[in-house]
Motif scaffolding. Structure first.
Motif, PDB file in Angstrom:
ATOM      1  N   SER A 147      50.718  45.945  37.284  1.00  0.00           N
ATOM      2  CA  SER A 147      50.304  45.267  36.635  1.00  0.00           C
ATOM      3  C   SER A 147      49.422  44.720  35.966  1.00  0.00           C
ATOM      4  O   SER A 147      48.079  45.509  36.008  1.00  0.00           O
ATOM      5  N   GLY A 148      49.253  43.674  34.718  1.00  0.00           N
ATOM      6  CA  GLY A 148      48.009  42.835  34.056  1.00  0.00           C
ATOM      7  C   GLY A 148      46.854  42.307  35.392  1.00  0.00           C
ATOM      8  O   GLY A 148      45.991  43.480  35.674  1.00  0.00           O
ATOM      9  N   GLY A 149      47.030  41.924  35.734  1.00  0.00           N
ATOM     10  CA  GLY A 149      46.715  41.772  36.888  1.00  0.00           C
ATOM     11  C   GLY A 149      46.077  42.278  38.249  1.00  0.00           C
ATOM     12  O   GLY A 149      44.401  42.643  38.074  1.00  0.00           O
ATOM     13  N   GLU A 150      46.880  43.393  38.428  1.00  0.00           N
ATOM     14  CA  GLU A 150      46.385  44.457  39.139  1.00  0.00           C
ATOM     15  C   GLU A 150      45.130  45.406  38.647  1.00  0.00           C
ATOM     16  O   GLU A 150      43.994  45.853  39.354  1.00  0.00           O
ATOM     17  N   LYS A 151      45.718  45.617  37.155  1.00  0.00           N
ATOM     18  CA  LYS A 151      44.704  46.633  36.043  1.00  0.00           C
ATOM     19  C   LYS A 151      43.535  44.905  36.131  1.00  0.00           C
ATOM     20  O   LYS A 151      42.098  46.029  36.508  1.00  0.00           O
ATOM     21  N   GLN A 152      43.261  43.796  36.031  1.00  0.00           N
ATOM     22  CA  GLN A 152      42.036  43.611  36.157  1.00  0.00           C
ATOM     23  C   GLN A 152      41.423  43.651  37.257  1.00  0.00           C
ATOM     24  O   GLN A 152      40.462  43.959  37.728  1.00  0.00           O
ATOM     25  N   ARG A 153      42.086  43.421  38.337  1.00  0.00           N
ATOM     26  CA  ARG A 153      40.987  43.094  39.993  1.00  0.00           C
ATOM     27  C   ARG A 153      40.608  44.811  40.145  1.00  0.00           C
ATOM     28  O   ARG A 153      39.135  44.788  40.536  1.00  0.00           O
ATOM     29  N   THR A 154      41.434  45.809  39.823  1.00  0.00           N
ATOM     30  CA  THR A 154      40.836  47.310  39.677  1.00  0.00           C
ATOM     31  C   THR A 154      39.285  47.459  38.672  1.00  0.00           C
ATOM     32  O   THR A 154      38.239  47.609  39.364  1.00  0.00           O
ATOM     33  N   ALA A 155      39.128  46.523  37.706  1.00  0.00           N
ATOM     34  CA  ALA A 155      37.968  46.265  36.874  1.00  0.00           C
ATOM     35  C   ALA A 155      37.093  46.068  37.382  1.00  0.00           C
ATOM     36  O   ALA A 155      35.875  46.155  37.078  1.00  0.00           O
ATOM     37  N   PRO A 172      38.089  37.889  30.600  1.00  0.00           N
ATOM     38  CA  PRO A 172      38.874  38.652  31.087  1.00  0.00           C
ATOM     39  C   PRO A 172      39.644  38.105  32.032  1.00  0.00           C
ATOM     40  O   PRO A 172      41.128  39.015  32.345  1.00  0.00           O
ATOM     41  N   THR A 173      40.680  36.849  31.434  1.00  0.00           N
ATOM     42  CA  THR A 173      42.045  36.799  31.075  1.00  0.00           C
ATOM     43  C   THR A 173      42.919  36.756  30.201  1.00  0.00           C
ATOM     44  O   THR A 173      43.683  36.477  30.539  1.00  0.00           O
ATOM     45  N   GLY A 174      41.866  37.102  29.250  1.00  0.00           N
ATOM     46  CA  GLY A 174      43.181  37.225  27.779  1.00  0.00           C
ATOM     47  C   GLY A 174      44.496  37.755  27.900  1.00  0.00           C
ATOM     48  O   GLY A 174      44.835  37.136  27.470  1.00  0.00           O
ATOM     49  N   ALA A 175      44.557  39.175  28.746  1.00  0.00           N
ATOM     50  CA  ALA A 175      45.382  39.180  28.540  1.00  0.00           C
ATOM     51  C   ALA A 175      46.674  38.948  29.812  1.00  0.00           C
ATOM     52  O   ALA A 175      47.337  39.901  29.920  1.00  0.00           O
ATOM     53  N   LEU A 176      45.853  38.047  30.451  1.00  0.00           N
ATOM     54  CA  LEU A 176      46.605  37.868  31.782  1.00  0.00           C
ATOM     55  C   LEU A 176      47.907  36.717  31.615  1.00  0.00           C
ATOM     56  O   LEU A 176      47.460  36.369  31.050  1.00  0.00           O
ATOM     57  N   ASP A 177      48.990  36.842  32.207  1.00  0.00           N
ATOM     58  CA  ASP A 177      49.625  35.548  32.308  1.00  0.00           C
ATOM     59  C   ASP A 177      48.900  34.502  33.714  1.00  0.00           C
ATOM     60  O   ASP A 177      48.021  34.714  34.171  1.00  0.00           O
ATOM     61  N   SER A 178      49.543  33.675  33.224  1.00  0.00           N
ATOM     62  CA  SER A 178      49.180  32.117  34.557  1.00  0.00           C
ATOM     63  C   SER A 178      48.792  32.503  35.764  1.00  0.00           C
ATOM     64  O   SER A 178      47.888  32.084  35.996  1.00  0.00           O
ATOM     65  N   LYS A 179      49.850  33.149  36.513  1.00  0.00           N
ATOM     66  CA  LYS A 179      49.804  33.208  37.592  1.00  0.00           C
ATOM     67  C   LYS A 179      48.086  34.089  38.009  1.00  0.00           C
ATOM     68  O   LYS A 179      47.211  34.187  38.672  1.00  0.00           O
ATOM     69  N   LEU A 184      42.505  35.966  39.629  1.00  0.00           N
ATOM     70  CA  LEU A 184      41.569  36.342  39.130  1.00  0.00           C
ATOM     71  C   LEU A 184      40.434  34.993  39.208  1.00  0.00           C
ATOM     72  O   LEU A 184      39.142  35.631  39.211  1.00  0.00           O
ATOM     73  N   LEU A 185      40.555  34.320  38.516  1.00  0.00           N
ATOM     74  CA  LEU A 185      39.443  33.082  38.666  1.00  0.00           C
ATOM     75  C   LEU A 185      39.368  32.605  40.553  1.00  0.00           C
ATOM     76  O   LEU A 185      37.784  32.662  39.950  1.00  0.00           O
ATOM     77  N   ASP A 186      40.129  32.842  40.941  1.00  0.00           N
ATOM     78  CA  ASP A 186      39.897  33.120  41.980  1.00  0.00           C
ATOM     79  C   ASP A 186      39.006  33.737  43.035  1.00  0.00           C
ATOM     80  O   ASP A 186      37.832  33.032  43.223  1.00  0.00           O
ATOM     81  N   ILE A 187      39.277  35.427  42.117  1.00  0.00           N
ATOM     82  CA  ILE A 187      38.359  35.866  42.552  1.00  0.00           C
ATOM     83  C   ILE A 187      37.255  35.958  42.264  1.00  0.00           C
ATOM     84  O   ILE A 187      35.881  35.905  42.830  1.00  0.00           O
TER      85      ILE A 187
END
Length: 255
Positions: A147-155, A172-179, A184-187
């Motif tokens: 998913s997009g969130g998993e891609k961003q955590r990989t990044a 960094p959150t521009g392409a992500l859904d609210s969840k 990501l913000l918590d990370i």
């Protein structure tokens, strides 16, 4: 201790046709302390992306200095910049910038491979980072399988694995859904609490409300800044919103 110092930064672009000059940054000065979490905000065209590109050594200023731990990035020779970026800067982009033909693990390893690290060293670094980011079970998958969130955590893992002096995040959150945004913000808050310096450019008031300081740029200059201090995320959100309204309605500079 100051980790990043920006002094009297100016950037002027000359258009290809007609030779018109556009001043993207007019006189930017600020510093970032080691362990800070700073967000940069401003309307489209305010100069924040230009500023980030200069901080990332992807663009050169017309005048002024950018010092990272005392090294003047703005005067560094091109042949030394790639190594400097790899060893001192971590990058997180809006569109992830992952290679689809590489597994997530190989994407994360890429900056270390370019630095000539051996596999054991790379794997030893990866294990705790992947665990903290919740992607240990995904490392053999490819970007198109997650998913997009998993891609961003990989990044984020790729940005952290070199143990950078500062992480530079561009929307960094521009392409992500609210969840996924919330995760990501918590990370980001968690890695900052562990000492990682973060500088993030964002349009998102929600994203900026998690930072410890927000710099606002207007017409190529620092317009105002807000320190979070003891404010909650909700209180920070309100203060940021009020400042953005002031900027949008042509309010006077807040010193």
């Amino acid at each position: 201790m100051e980790i990043l110092t920006v002094k009297n930064l100016k950037k002027i672009y000359t258009t290809r046709f007609g030779g018109n000059k556009v001043e993207a940054l007019s006189n930017i000065s600020f510093s970032v302390e080691e362990g800070e979490y700073v967000a940069i905000m401003g309307e489209s065209g305010s100069g924040k992306t230009t500023l980030l590109n200069i901080l990332a050594s992807l663009d050169k200023p017309t005048s002024g200095q950018v010092l990272l731990k005392g090294d003047n990035i703005s005067s560094m020779k091109e042949k030394n910049l790639a190594t400097f970026r790899r060893e001192h800067l971590g990058f997180v982009f809006q569109d992830f910038n992952l290679l689809d033909t590489f597994s997530l693990k190989d994407n994360i390893f890429l900056p270390l491979v370019l630095s000539g690290k051996n596999y054991k060293n790379m794997n030893d670094r990866l294990i705790p980072i992947a665990k903290n980011l919740g992607i240990s079970h995904l490392l053999d998958k490819f970007p198109y399988e997650v998913s997009g969130g998993e891609k961003q955590r990989t990044a984020v893992a790729r940005a952290l694995i070199t143990d950078p002096d500062i992480v530079l995040a561009d929307e960094p959150t521009g392409a992500l859904d609210s969840k996924s945004t919330g995760q990501l913000l918590d990370i980001f808050s968690d890695i900052n609490d562990k000492g990682q310096t973060i500088l993030m450019v964002t349009h998102s008031t929600k994203s900026a409300s998690h930072a410890k300081r927000v710099l606002f740029i207007k017409d190529g200059e620092i317009f105002h800044q807000i320190y979070k201090g003891e404010l909650t995320n909700a209180q920070m959100y309100e203060k940021i919103s009020n400042t953005l309204t002031l900027i949008a309605t042509g309010g006077s500079r807040n010193e």
